[in-house]
Design a protein around this motif. Sequence first.
Motif, PDB file in Angstrom:
ATOM      1  N   THR A  78       0.838  -1.195   0.000  1.00  0.00           N
ATOM      2  CA  THR A  78       0.000   0.000   0.000  1.00  0.00           C
ATOM      3  C   THR A  78       0.882   1.257   0.000  1.00  0.00           C
ATOM      4  OG1 THR A  78      -1.738  -1.140   1.198  1.00  0.00           O
ATOM      5  CG2 THR A  78      -1.794   1.267   1.250  1.00  0.00           C
ATOM      6  N   ALA A  79       0.533   2.151  -0.898  1.00  0.00           N
ATOM      7  CA  ALA A  79       1.244   3.431  -0.929  1.00  0.00           C
ATOM      8  C   ALA A  79       0.252   4.553  -0.663  1.00  0.00           C
ATOM      9  CB  ALA A  79       1.910   3.654  -2.274  1.00  0.00           C
ATOM     10  N   VAL A  80       0.724   5.551   0.095  1.00  0.00           N
ATOM     11  CA  VAL A  80      -0.055   6.771   0.271  1.00  0.00           C
ATOM     12  C   VAL A  80       0.694   7.860  -0.487  1.00  0.00           C
ATOM     13  CG1 VAL A  80      -0.844   8.510   1.929  1.00  0.00           C
ATOM     14  CG2 VAL A  80      -0.977   6.066   2.497  1.00  0.00           C
ATOM     15  N   ILE A  81      -0.039   8.676  -1.243  1.00  0.00           N
ATOM     16  CA  ILE A  81       0.629   9.743  -1.989  1.00  0.00           C
ATOM     17  C   ILE A  81      -0.149  11.055  -1.847  1.00  0.00           C
ATOM     18  CG2 ILE A  81      -0.469   9.076  -4.190  1.00  0.00           C
ATOM     19  CD1 ILE A  81       2.286   9.856  -5.490  1.00  0.00           C
ATOM     20  N   CYS A  82       0.605  12.098  -1.672  1.00  0.00           N
ATOM     21  CA  CYS A  82      -0.024  13.425  -1.559  1.00  0.00           C
ATOM     22  C   CYS A  82       0.992  14.466  -2.026  1.00  0.00           C
ATOM     23  CB  CYS A  82      -0.469  13.707  -0.129  1.00  0.00           C
ATOM     24  SG  CYS A  82       0.860  13.620   1.068  1.00  0.00           S
ATOM     25  N   SER A 116       1.951  -1.700   7.388  1.00  0.00           N
ATOM     26  CA  SER A 116       3.081  -1.134   6.664  1.00  0.00           C
ATOM     27  C   SER A 116       2.615  -0.408   5.418  1.00  0.00           C
ATOM     28  CB  SER A 116       4.045  -2.258   6.282  1.00  0.00           C
ATOM     29  OG  SER A 116       5.135  -1.692   5.604  1.00  0.00           O
ATOM     30  N   VAL A 117       2.999   0.894   5.309  1.00  0.00           N
ATOM     31  CA  VAL A 117       2.680   1.692   4.103  1.00  0.00           C
ATOM     32  C   VAL A 117       3.932   2.419   3.636  1.00  0.00           C
ATOM     33  CG1 VAL A 117       0.227   2.067   4.580  1.00  0.00           C
ATOM     34  CG2 VAL A 117       1.933   3.669   5.489  1.00  0.00           C
ATOM     35  N   ASP A 118       3.954   2.712   2.335  1.00  0.00           N
ATOM     36  CA  ASP A 118       4.992   3.580   1.775  1.00  0.00           C
ATOM     37  C   ASP A 118       4.353   4.940   1.537  1.00  0.00           C
ATOM     38  OD1 ASP A 118       7.622   2.029   0.675  1.00  0.00           O
ATOM     39  OD2 ASP A 118       5.847   0.704   0.846  1.00  0.00           O
ATOM     40  N   LEU A 119       5.087   5.997   1.897  1.00  0.00           N
ATOM     41  CA  LEU A 119       4.560   7.349   1.691  1.00  0.00           C
ATOM     42  C   LEU A 119       5.375   8.059   0.609  1.00  0.00           C
ATOM     43  CD1 LEU A 119       2.786   9.801   2.507  1.00  0.00           C
ATOM     44  CD2 LEU A 119       4.550  10.352   4.218  1.00  0.00           C
ATOM     45  N   PHE A 120       4.674   8.619  -0.355  1.00  0.00           N
ATOM     46  CA  PHE A 120       5.330   9.380  -1.420  1.00  0.00           C
ATOM     47  C   PHE A 120       4.765  10.801  -1.455  1.00  0.00           C
ATOM     48  CE2 PHE A 120       5.563   4.972  -2.766  1.00  0.00           C
ATOM     49  CZ  PHE A 120       6.880   4.843  -3.159  1.00  0.00           C
ATOM     50  N   ILE A 159       5.700   5.698 -12.075  1.00  0.00           N
ATOM     51  CA  ILE A 159       5.524   4.270 -12.357  1.00  0.00           C
ATOM     52  C   ILE A 159       6.593   3.463 -11.629  1.00  0.00           C
ATOM     53  CG2 ILE A 159       5.747   2.554 -14.197  1.00  0.00           C
ATOM     54  CD1 ILE A 159       4.281   4.545 -16.029  1.00  0.00           C
ATOM     55  N   THR A 160       7.809   3.969 -11.683  1.00  0.00           N
ATOM     56  CA  THR A 160       8.907   3.272 -11.019  1.00  0.00           C
ATOM     57  C   THR A 160       8.641   3.163  -9.516  1.00  0.00           C
ATOM     58  OG1 THR A 160      10.324   4.308 -12.649  1.00  0.00           O
ATOM     59  CG2 THR A 160      11.433   3.245 -10.788  1.00  0.00           C
ATOM     60  N   ALA A 161       8.112   4.246  -8.950  1.00  0.00           N
ATOM     61  CA  ALA A 161       7.876   4.262  -7.512  1.00  0.00           C
ATOM     62  C   ALA A 161       6.757   3.316  -7.112  1.00  0.00           C
ATOM     63  CB  ALA A 161       7.565   5.688  -7.065  1.00  0.00           C
ATOM     64  N   LEU A 162       5.717   3.227  -7.945  1.00  0.00           N
ATOM     65  CA  LEU A 162       4.490   2.538  -7.527  1.00  0.00           C
ATOM     66  C   LEU A 162       4.267   1.181  -8.193  1.00  0.00           C
ATOM     67  CD1 LEU A 162       1.980   5.561  -7.503  1.00  0.00           C
ATOM     68  CD2 LEU A 162       3.318   4.660  -5.600  1.00  0.00           C
ATOM     69  N   LYS A 163       5.222   0.748  -9.010  1.00  0.00           N
ATOM     70  CA  LYS A 163       4.904  -0.412  -9.866  1.00  0.00           C
ATOM     71  C   LYS A 163       4.582  -1.691  -9.096  1.00  0.00           C
ATOM     72  CE  LYS A 163       9.727  -1.423 -10.724  1.00  0.00           C
ATOM     73  NZ  LYS A 163      10.845  -0.977 -11.525  1.00  0.00           N
ATOM     74  N   ASN A 164       5.117  -1.858  -7.879  1.00  0.00           N
ATOM     75  CA  ASN A 164       4.870  -3.116  -7.155  1.00  0.00           C
ATOM     76  C   ASN A 164       3.723  -3.010  -6.161  1.00  0.00           C
ATOM     77  OD1 ASN A 164       6.950  -4.423  -8.498  1.00  0.00           O
ATOM     78  ND2 ASN A 164       8.473  -3.505  -7.092  1.00  0.00           N
ATOM     79  N   LYS A 165       3.025  -1.877  -6.183  1.00  0.00           N
ATOM     80  CA  LYS A 165       1.965  -1.685  -5.195  1.00  0.00           C
ATOM     81  C   LYS A 165       0.634  -2.239  -5.695  1.00  0.00           C
ATOM     82  CE  LYS A 165       4.824   0.442  -2.590  1.00  0.00           C
ATOM     83  NZ  LYS A 165       5.576  -0.477  -1.728  1.00  0.00           N
ATOM     84  N   LYS A 166      -0.134  -2.740  -4.726  1.00  0.00           N
ATOM     85  CA  LYS A 166      -1.478  -3.241  -5.059  1.00  0.00           C
ATOM     86  C   LYS A 166      -2.517  -2.119  -4.885  1.00  0.00           C
ATOM     87  CE  LYS A 166      -0.761  -7.898  -5.348  1.00  0.00           C
ATOM     88  NZ  LYS A 166       0.653  -7.705  -5.772  1.00  0.00           N
ATOM     89  N   ARG A 167      -2.143  -1.155  -4.021  1.00  0.00           N
ATOM     90  CA  ARG A 167      -3.117  -0.106  -3.700  1.00  0.00           C
ATOM     91  C   ARG A 167      -2.391   1.233  -3.538  1.00  0.00           C
ATOM     92  NH1 ARG A 167      -8.095  -0.175  -1.176  1.00  0.00           N
ATOM     93  NH2 ARG A 167      -7.899  -2.391  -0.737  1.00  0.00           N
ATOM     94  N   VAL A 168      -2.960   2.228  -4.169  1.00  0.00           N
ATOM     95  CA  VAL A 168      -2.412   3.573  -4.016  1.00  0.00           C
ATOM     96  C   VAL A 168      -3.527   4.486  -3.471  1.00  0.00           C
ATOM     97  CG1 VAL A 168      -1.406   5.593  -5.176  1.00  0.00           C
ATOM     98  CG2 VAL A 168      -0.801   3.284  -5.939  1.00  0.00           C
TER      99      VAL A 168
END
Lengths: 382, 539
Positions: free
Chosen positions: A263-267, A288-292, A306-315
């Motif tokens: 899971t990634a959070v982006i803002c 566990s989350v990744d923050l961008f 795309i490079t940052a998020l390519k392996n994520k299931k949820r953004v």
Amino acid sequence: MEKPAILLGSEAVAHGVKLCRPQVISAYPITPQTHIIETLSEMVDSGELKSQYIKVESEMSAIAAVLGSVSAGSRSFTASSSQGLAMMHEILHWYAGARLPLVLVNANRALGGPWNIWSDQSDSFSQRDTGWLQIYCETSQEALDTIIMAYKASEQLMLPIMVMIDGFILSHTMERLMIPTPKMVDDFLPPYKAPYQLDPENPLTFGAGAHPDLFYELKKAYSETMTEALTLIDQCQAEFAQKFNRHYDVIMHCQEGDKDSDTAVICCGAMTGTARVASEMLNENGTSVDLFKLRLLRPFPKTALITALKNKKRVIVLNRACSYGVGGTLSQEIRTALYDLPEHPIVNDVMISLGGKEVFPETIVKIVNDREQLSATEPNWL
Amino acid sequence: MIKLKHIEAIRNGDFTGLPISNTSTAVNMTGSWKFFRPTLKPKKSPCLEACPLHILIADYMQEFAAGNHLNALEILRENNPLPAVTGRVCPHFCQSACNRTDFDEAVLIGDIERALGDLGLTQPYSMESQECQEKAAIIGSGPAGLAAAVFLARSGVKVTIFEQSEAPGGLLRYGIPAYRLPRRILEKEIKNIVESYSIDLRCNHKIKSTDLDNLRKEYDAVIAAPGLTQSSIPETWPETPTVKGALELLAAISRDEPIPGQDFVIIGGGNAALDTARSLKRLGKTVQIIYRRTIDEMPAYPDEIIEAQSEGLLLREETVIEEIIDNGRDLSLNLHRSRKNGDRIEAGDFIETITTDFLIAATGQESSGDFLNCNPELLKAGDFAHGAASVAEALASGRKAAETTLRKFGRLPDDSITDQETQNLPPITFAALHLNYYSKKPALKIPQLDEQTRSDNFSEIHLGLSLEQLEIEAERCFHCGSCTTCGICWFFCPDVAIAINRESDNAESQILFDYDHCKGCGQCAEVCPRGVIEMEEDL
């Protein structure tokens, strides 16, 4: 050596501008931007900044005045916010089409009605298509540094750059930051040398009528320069990091989750600070989350995203601006970019704040914890 | 490394993606879009309108402020043959009408005129055309006669002036005291006219009724401007040597004749009354003026009244003489408070009886050459034609007589009266000006002799300022209705369709509108500080 200082965000912006030695400043006051130009006007008045300060009767005139001064070959500056930026809209298009460099700082604020002066990114997001580069800053230090990099990029690209700070959240709060020395900035940013300029001795026609084929060619070149800008900005940021030891990227990985975090959070903007606290809280509690954070909105850094998020299931996209009838404006940008992936992650479009609605770490924690309940297709309002 | 071809090109100066062209936009005839076109329409200024001579004040102020004093003098002389005189004695109708009055203070037009006049004392007058065959005789060398002479001679007419007195000037010499108009100034200005135009000036040459026919035979035109040189003495007053007319007394003072007597009572409220009283006071006499109405109603010029009062002159207002008792050596006067009865003023309550050596009438003036009145064909000018009036009006009248004569000679087309006179448009108003372009600035202070210094002599009271000092004053002029090529229209024109050619001598061609590119937006007319540009329909 750089000097530490405790400054308001607006003052930090003014110091960043001052270091870039603009020859002309023209702006019209509007909350929450006013402190920026007030500080600059005091610097001009005291003589510490040698610049022509043009007082105008509206934002339309402010941007038109710098359109003139930059056409005459000077480095210039203006700032605005909300209704003021909206009032500039017509000239924002013209300015970009004129292929002139400029740095404009916008303090993000809601557009009425109803009347609201608080933080909201609708003002600058709605100027996405004017042709300006747009950079969103998380901190006042980042804003100060970005202004210096923006002048450098803008003058090499012959394109204007809008630098965003969140109204009040950055503009009106104190932050401890480092102010570079004038020499460091002078070494990084050479004086502006216009390829063409207004000159009575050498008359040229600026922005005269272009026939359809020529117009098309000019716009094509514009678009191609925007693409090249992605590389140039990377280079600028790398050079800046080398000289100033502060690292910036068009999209920045602010919090790393576990290896298997999906899971990634982006803002973008100052909300990232709140999101950092939230993701720490989540990671401590086993989510566990990744923050961008996205710094560059235009040109859009698709490959980097795309490079940052390519392996994520949820953004999960946290929005401070809305395109009504579609959803969060930032979400659309991210969805569009991810379309090129063979397997798309779920994009949760969250309308977390408008018009200064407070965002607490707990708000973000709750959204992430309840992520299974979020709609994957429709905007999610709290 | 990715190749950044556009950024490279920008760096190398050969980028073709900038919307900049070295081709002019002039090919785009935007002028075809317009429905209105700007035109230069100079208008009358209120000062010009108010001036009996219609002097082009706004124009000469421009030259003067720019330091072109001789050009300014030339414009001034076009309409005013005696600027050194009028600069001193004219009540300056122009200044009372000045639009600047509503802003701060009127421009000191009179003082600038005076300085230019003084500059002109050593500058010969210019001729407009070659000498011609026609000859004209002018009776009288007062302001009207001199003006007629100048405007005739300027067109080439051979002029002879017949003056009955020993020296020229008429009322200017024998009526106006030297503290207002120094003799040397008057003499120099007249001498300059006479010499510049080779005028045959014959003093001590009185024209009698019997001379008229011969004059007519000898000259192609005769203009009578003998003035009103005699005071009218009320019929009820006793005929006695202790009763005199103001004009006769002023003439005697002007000739430095001894003036007998110590106590003088002057009746009247006009300039003659004040001039006589102030002159007598300077000779050490005891003087009082008796006037039947209030001081505010006195027909004398307000400045003169203020000056007279500051010199300590006794002005008795609302007082009439009910009875005059001739004591032989002196006179007793019964003074009464005046009382209004409808339009008439009568004697009211008795005040007192006073004794005086002389009683002076300053209640009106008349011609001493009544025979001339009998001749209806005679062309008249000045006070003789229109009754007592200002010097400027006398000059205007003389000029008019000259123009009538020139028209008779066929040397002036019928409609050639100056454009300003035929232009029936009202002068430009204060409201029509664009005041943002002017800043407030008070008028200069003109130095004058203090009361003490001037009390026993005929030195000129007003001292005047230098040309350079007065340039600052001329800069205050709004130049109402007159294009100064200030360039504000040029600055605001969004189509670069206005060109300014300051080198052009012709005011009309100093502002050039490029109608091929003017879109008719009207900004030039809107911003013109002086209301000179007008928009006309252009369909």
